[in-house]
Design a protein around this motif. Structure first.
Motif: not given
Ligand code: DAT
Ligand code: MG
Length: 140
Positions: A128, A54, A117, A51
């Motif tokens: 990812e 973020h 997700h 992540y």
């Protein structure tokens, strides 16, 4: 429309409530095929890396805590228009805004514990998938 792959994750709030099968069923019913899947209890470091985009957001600490709080199921989904289709089946980030029939409307507990997700674009899907899987683990 081309066949694509996307990355999906069933989050700890959902695995804790034994929702892995129910969520996977909704993905499969939408025409997405699970071409790779494994259960992972990620470390804080892995959650921070996953992540990283973020990291400046105010909820980052809470997000990392929650993602490393229990097992997740990481998956690669394949199908026509898979990235957009998965986002559609997931529903809005905030479950109060998610449409009827979506995973988040049905199962999410809050904006933070929102059960799934899904990658948001081809570049993030590729990154990812590579973060969690080697090519040999993906059987298309
Ligand atoms: P999405 O998961 O729909 O792609 P995102 O990429 O904006 O949404 O955020 C990633 C995750 O961070 C989200 O699934 C849950 C958490 N999150 C986002 N906004 C939040 C907020 N305002 N408060 C708490 N957690 C939040
Ligand atoms: Mg996102």
């Amino acid at each position: 429309m081309a066949v694509e792959r996307t990355f999906s994750m069933i989050k700890p709030d959902a695995t804790r409530r034994n929702l892995t099968g129910a969520i996977t069923k909704l993905l499969e019913e939408a025409g997405l095929t699970v071409v790779a899947s494994k259960r992972v209890w990620m470390s804080r470091r892995e959650a921070e890396g996953f992540y990283a985009v973020h990291k400046e957001r105010p909820f980052f600490g809470e997000l990392v805590d929650s993602m490393s709080s229990g097992p997740t199921v990481v998956q690669v989904l394949q199908g026509e228009n898979a990235i957009a289709k998965n986002r559609e089946v997931m529903g809005a980030t905030n479950p109060t805004q998610a449409e009827e029939g979506t995973i988040r409307k049905e199962f999410a507990l809050s904006i933070g514990e929102n059960s799934v997700h899904g990658s948001d674009a081809p570049e993030t899907a590729a990154q990812e998938i590579a973060y969690w899987f080697s090519e040999t683990e993906i059987v298309g």
